[in-house]
Structure formats: C-alpha cells, structure tokens
Write a protein that holds these residues in place. Structure first.
Motif, PDB file in Angstrom:
ATOM      1  N   THR A   1      -5.122   6.390  -2.234  1.00 43.31           N
ATOM      2  CA  THR A   1      -6.303   5.536  -2.378  1.00 43.31           C
ATOM      3  C   THR A   1      -7.157   5.568  -1.114  1.00 43.31           C
ATOM      4  OG1 THR A   1      -5.226   4.099  -3.969  1.00 43.31           O
ATOM      5  CG2 THR A   1      -7.047   3.151  -2.745  1.00 43.31           C
ATOM      6  N   CYS A   2      -8.477   5.493  -1.297  1.00 41.04           N
ATOM      7  CA  CYS A   2      -9.416   5.442  -0.180  1.00 41.04           C
ATOM      8  C   CYS A   2     -10.320   4.222  -0.355  1.00 41.04           C
ATOM      9  CB  CYS A   2     -10.259   6.715  -0.145  1.00 41.04           C
ATOM     10  SG  CYS A   2     -11.493   6.721   1.174  1.00 41.04           S
ATOM     11  N   LEU A   3     -10.359   3.374   0.667  1.00 35.96           N
ATOM     12  CA  LEU A   3     -11.300   2.255   0.726  1.00 35.96           C
ATOM     13  C   LEU A   3     -12.338   2.648   1.770  1.00 35.96           C
ATOM     14  CD1 LEU A   3      -8.740  -0.711   0.828  1.00 35.96           C
ATOM     15  CD2 LEU A   3      -9.730   0.422  -1.167  1.00 35.96           C
ATOM     16  N   ALA A   4     -13.552   2.924   1.341  1.00 34.64           N
ATOM     17  CA  ALA A   4     -14.561   3.509   2.228  1.00 34.64           C
ATOM     18  C   ALA A   4     -15.772   2.606   2.387  1.00 34.64           C
ATOM     19  CB  ALA A   4     -14.985   4.883   1.716  1.00 34.64           C
ATOM     20  N   CYS A   5     -15.778   1.806   3.444  1.00 36.95           N
ATOM     21  CA  CYS A   5     -16.983   1.039   3.788  1.00 36.95           C
ATOM     22  C   CYS A   5     -18.091   1.986   4.240  1.00 36.95           C
ATOM     23  CB  CYS A   5     -16.680   0.051   4.920  1.00 36.95           C
ATOM     24  SG  CYS A   5     -15.514  -1.242   4.486  1.00 36.95           S
ATOM     25  N   ALA A   6     -17.694   3.034   4.952  1.00 37.81           N
ATOM     26  CA  ALA A   6     -18.637   3.986   5.538  1.00 37.81           C
ATOM     27  C   ALA A   6     -19.198   4.917   4.480  1.00 37.81           C
ATOM     28  CB  ALA A   6     -17.937   4.798   6.618  1.00 37.81           C
TER      29      ALA A   6
ATOM     30  N   ILE B   1       0.861  -1.185   0.000  1.00 40.50           N
ATOM     31  CA  ILE B   1       0.000   0.000   0.000  1.00 40.50           C
ATOM     32  C   ILE B   1       0.898   1.235   0.000  1.00 40.50           C
ATOM     33  CG2 ILE B   1      -1.768   1.272   1.259  1.00 40.50           C
ATOM     34  CD1 ILE B   1      -2.724  -1.411   2.419  1.00 40.50           C
ATOM     35  N   ASN B   2       0.725   2.071  -1.005  1.00 43.37           N
ATOM     36  CA  ASN B   2       1.575   3.237  -1.156  1.00 43.37           C
ATOM     37  C   ASN B   2       1.093   4.395  -0.280  1.00 43.37           C
ATOM     38  OD1 ASN B   2       3.624   4.890  -2.296  1.00 43.37           O
ATOM     39  ND2 ASN B   2       3.401   3.835  -4.251  1.00 43.37           N
ATOM     40  N   TYR B   3       1.738   5.539  -0.397  1.00 45.87           N
ATOM     41  CA  TYR B   3       1.513   6.711   0.454  1.00 45.87           C
ATOM     42  C   TYR B   3       0.062   7.167   0.489  1.00 45.87           C
ATOM     43  CZ  TYR B   3       6.536   7.046  -0.412  1.00 45.87           C
ATOM     44  OH  TYR B   3       7.871   6.779  -0.527  1.00 45.87           O
ATOM     45  N   ASN B   4      -0.323   7.716   1.654  1.00 42.62           N
ATOM     46  CA  ASN B   4      -1.598   8.423   1.830  1.00 42.62           C
ATOM     47  C   ASN B   4      -2.829   7.577   1.557  1.00 42.62           C
ATOM     48  OD1 ASN B   4      -0.231  10.818   2.535  1.00 42.62           O
ATOM     49  ND2 ASN B   4       0.116  11.242   0.372  1.00 42.62           N
ATOM     50  N   CYS B   5      -2.854   6.391   2.120  1.00 44.86           N
ATOM     51  CA  CYS B   5      -4.023   5.521   2.001  1.00 44.86           C
ATOM     52  C   CYS B   5      -4.930   5.728   3.217  1.00 44.86           C
ATOM     53  CB  CYS B   5      -3.590   4.062   1.921  1.00 44.86           C
ATOM     54  SG  CYS B   5      -4.981   2.913   1.774  1.00 44.86           S
ATOM     55  N   VAL B   6      -6.227   5.733   2.971  1.00 47.95           N
ATOM     56  CA  VAL B   6      -7.227   5.816   4.038  1.00 47.95           C
ATOM     57  C   VAL B   6      -8.166   4.630   3.872  1.00 47.95           C
ATOM     58  CG1 VAL B   6      -9.163   7.150   4.963  1.00 47.95           C
ATOM     59  CG2 VAL B   6      -7.121   8.335   4.125  1.00 47.95           C
ATOM     60  N   ILE B   7      -8.386   3.890   4.975  1.00 45.48           N
ATOM     61  CA  ILE B   7      -9.348   2.791   4.969  1.00 45.48           C
ATOM     62  C   ILE B   7     -10.385   3.066   6.053  1.00 45.48           C
ATOM     63  CG2 ILE B   7      -9.719   0.313   5.228  1.00 45.48           C
ATOM     64  CD1 ILE B   7      -6.860  -0.162   4.281  1.00 45.48           C
ATOM     65  N   LEU B   8     -11.622   3.312   5.627  1.00 44.62           N
ATOM     66  CA  LEU B   8     -12.733   3.538   6.553  1.00 44.62           C
ATOM     67  C   LEU B   8     -13.407   2.194   6.781  1.00 44.62           C
ATOM     68  CD1 LEU B   8     -14.095   6.843   4.973  1.00 44.62           C
ATOM     69  CD2 LEU B   8     -12.376   6.559   6.771  1.00 44.62           C
ATOM     70  N   ASP B   9     -12.901   1.475   7.769  1.00 42.81           N
ATOM     71  CA  ASP B   9     -13.254   0.071   7.987  1.00 42.81           C
ATOM     72  C   ASP B   9     -14.383  -0.104   8.998  1.00 42.81           C
ATOM     73  OD1 ASP B   9     -11.174   0.983   9.835  1.00 42.81           O
ATOM     74  OD2 ASP B   9     -11.007  -1.100  10.504  1.00 42.81           O
TER      75      ASP B   9
ATOM     76  N   TRP C   1      -4.359  -4.665  -8.817  1.00 44.37           N
ATOM     77  CA  TRP C   1      -3.597  -3.426  -8.738  1.00 44.37           C
ATOM     78  C   TRP C   1      -4.600  -2.290  -8.820  1.00 44.37           C
ATOM     79  CZ3 TRP C   1      -2.686   0.088 -13.060  1.00 44.37           C
ATOM     80  CH2 TRP C   1      -1.924   1.197 -12.690  1.00 44.37           C
ATOM     81  N   LEU C   2      -4.573  -1.414  -7.799  1.00 43.55           N
ATOM     82  CA  LEU C   2      -5.391  -0.200  -7.798  1.00 43.55           C
ATOM     83  C   LEU C   2      -4.439   0.967  -8.039  1.00 43.55           C
ATOM     84  CD1 LEU C   2      -7.574  -0.860  -4.610  1.00 43.55           C
ATOM     85  CD2 LEU C   2      -8.179  -1.300  -6.989  1.00 43.55           C
ATOM     86  N   GLY C   3      -4.685   1.749  -9.074  1.00 39.54           N
ATOM     87  CA  GLY C   3      -3.821   2.876  -9.396  1.00 39.54           C
ATOM     88  C   GLY C   3      -3.968   4.018  -8.403  1.00 39.54           C
ATOM     89  N   ALA C   4      -3.275   5.099  -8.654  1.00 40.96           N
ATOM     90  CA  ALA C   4      -3.267   6.263  -7.769  1.00 40.96           C
ATOM     91  C   ALA C   4      -4.647   6.913  -7.684  1.00 40.96           C
ATOM     92  CB  ALA C   4      -2.249   7.280  -8.259  1.00 40.96           C
ATOM     93  N   ASN C   5      -4.983   7.390  -6.485  1.00 38.97           N
ATOM     94  CA  ASN C   5      -6.201   8.176  -6.228  1.00 38.97           C
ATOM     95  C   ASN C   5      -7.490   7.443  -6.558  1.00 38.97           C
ATOM     96  OD1 ASN C   5      -4.885  10.542  -5.218  1.00 38.97           O
ATOM     97  ND2 ASN C   5      -4.196  10.885  -7.317  1.00 38.97           N
ATOM     98  N   VAL C   6      -7.506   6.140  -6.317  1.00 37.15           N
ATOM     99  CA  VAL C   6      -8.710   5.345  -6.530  1.00 37.15           C
ATOM    100  C   VAL C   6      -9.556   5.381  -5.250  1.00 37.15           C
ATOM    101  CG1 VAL C   6      -9.516   2.960  -6.812  1.00 37.15           C
ATOM    102  CG2 VAL C   6      -7.644   3.802  -8.204  1.00 37.15           C
ATOM    103  N   THR C   7     -10.865   5.410  -5.409  1.00 35.98           N
ATOM    104  CA  THR C   7     -11.787   5.276  -4.288  1.00 35.98           C
ATOM    105  C   THR C   7     -12.648   4.042  -4.526  1.00 35.98           C
ATOM    106  OG1 THR C   7     -11.864   7.656  -3.887  1.00 35.98           O
ATOM    107  CG2 THR C   7     -13.678   6.344  -2.998  1.00 35.98           C
ATOM    108  N   ILE C   8     -12.646   3.150  -3.533  1.00 36.90           N
ATOM    109  CA  ILE C   8     -13.484   1.954  -3.558  1.00 36.90           C
ATOM    110  C   ILE C   8     -14.550   2.150  -2.484  1.00 36.90           C
ATOM    111  CG2 ILE C   8     -13.582  -0.552  -3.254  1.00 36.90           C
ATOM    112  CD1 ILE C   8     -11.872   0.218  -5.648  1.00 36.90           C
ATOM    113  N   CYS C   9     -15.815   2.049  -2.866  1.00 37.57           N
ATOM    114  CA  CYS C   9     -16.921   2.240  -1.921  1.00 37.57           C
ATOM    115  C   CYS C   9     -17.407   0.902  -1.384  1.00 37.57           C
ATOM    116  CB  CYS C   9     -18.081   2.962  -2.612  1.00 37.57           C
ATOM    117  SG  CYS C   9     -17.650   4.617  -3.156  1.00 37.57           S
ATOM    118  N   GLY C  10     -18.047   0.950  -0.218  1.00 39.48           N
ATOM    119  CA  GLY C  10     -18.585  -0.236   0.419  1.00 39.48           C
ATOM    120  C   GLY C  10     -19.520  -1.000  -0.504  1.00 39.48           C
ATOM    121  N   GLY C  11     -19.489  -2.311  -0.392  1.00 46.55           N
ATOM    122  CA  GLY C  11     -20.320  -3.171  -1.215  1.00 46.55           C
ATOM    123  C   GLY C  11     -19.576  -3.752  -2.405  1.00 46.55           C
ATOM    124  N   VAL C  12     -18.325  -3.335  -2.598  1.00 45.00           N
ATOM    125  CA  VAL C  12     -17.523  -3.828  -3.728  1.00 45.00           C
ATOM    126  C   VAL C  12     -16.717  -5.026  -3.278  1.00 45.00           C
ATOM    127  CG1 VAL C  12     -15.646  -3.262  -5.308  1.00 45.00           C
ATOM    128  CG2 VAL C  12     -17.396  -1.553  -4.799  1.00 45.00           C
TER     129      VAL C  12
END
Length: 149
Positions: free
Chosen positions: A107-112, A83-91, A138-149
């Motif tokens: 990258t942001c992984l946002a369940c919330a 996981i590269n720089y500045n990742c946020v995971i809203l778990d 592989w998730l590229g730079a500045n990707v946002t994954i929303c809950g349910g994926v």
C-alpha cells in the motif's frame, strides 16, 4: 512560516522541490532503514523506533518491514494499526490513521504529488495534501491513497 511548519498544517500546499527539508528526510530514511533491519523477535526495538519516527504513534501500532516514509513526523496513529509488508507513506502533509485500521501489503499513502502541467513539473513544482483514514478501515493489498482523501 518555514517549510516544515507548512508541512505540518492540515491543508494542501504547492512547493518547489528545492524547498523540501532534506535533512529531516535523512533522519526518517535512517530510522526506516534501522526498522527494516530488525528481527521479528525485536518487538520492543521496533516499537521504540516507531515512537522516534512518528509524530504520534499509538502503542498498538504494528508494521511489517519493509516500511518507508518521507519524514515520519507527519504520521499519526490513533489506536490499533496493523500495516502489512512493503508500505510507503509519503508524508509531506499530515497522515492520520484511525484506530482499528488494517492496511494490506504493497500500500502507498501519498500526500505528495507533482504538477500536472509538464512545464511546472520540470520547474520542480509539487503538491501536497493531508490524508485522514477513519476508524475501522481495511485497505486491501496494493491500494494507493492520494493526498486530499
């Protein structure tokens, strides 16, 4: 079932922001802060902090600071994870990251989430749904994954 048990279930839910266990968030914030203060040479300390923070942390999990998450116990890595720089995971729900996954910077992984209806949102209604990332992703730079994926 209390809120923490509901958060660990592998299904979506609705909540009120007053129900969220802030004490658990304090632990995660402190561990993230400690992690983000480590030197690049402190690989063992970083690994130890991730083991304490995550619900399941494969030994081949590498994260570049800065890293933030809500709770940590709902994050599970299942093999080589970079996981590269500045990742946020809203778990607020479980996040499973499969082996050989590389996540780009910002990258942001946002369940919330928040209610779409303005009145519900003002009343504090929130949503959460799990995220599962498969193997060899592989998730590229500045990707946002929303809950349910």
């Amino acid at each position: 079932m209390n809120m923490t048990e509901m958060m660990k279930q592998n299904q979506g839910y609705y909540s009120n922001n007053k129900d969220m266990p802030s004490k658990l968030q304090e632990k995660a914030k402190f561990l993230c802060w400690k992690y983000n203060q480590t030197s690049p040479l402190e690989k063992d300390k970083r690994q130890s902090l991730l083991q304490e923070l995550f619900g399941e942390c494969h030994p081949l999990t590498f994260i570049e600071p800065s890293f933030r998450c809500d709770y940590g116990f709902n994050i599970h890595t299942h093999g080589l994870t970079v996981i590269n720089y500045n990742c946020v995971i809203l778990d607020t729900s479980p996040v499973h990251i499969g082996e050989n996954t590389f996540i780009g910077p910002g990258t942001c992984l946002a369940c919330a989430g928040h209610a779409i209806d303005a009145k519900q949102r003002a009343a504090g209604v929130g949503t959460s749904a799990p995220i599962t990332i498969g193997r060899n992703v592989w998730l590229g730079a500045n990707v946002t994954i929303c809950g349910g994926v």
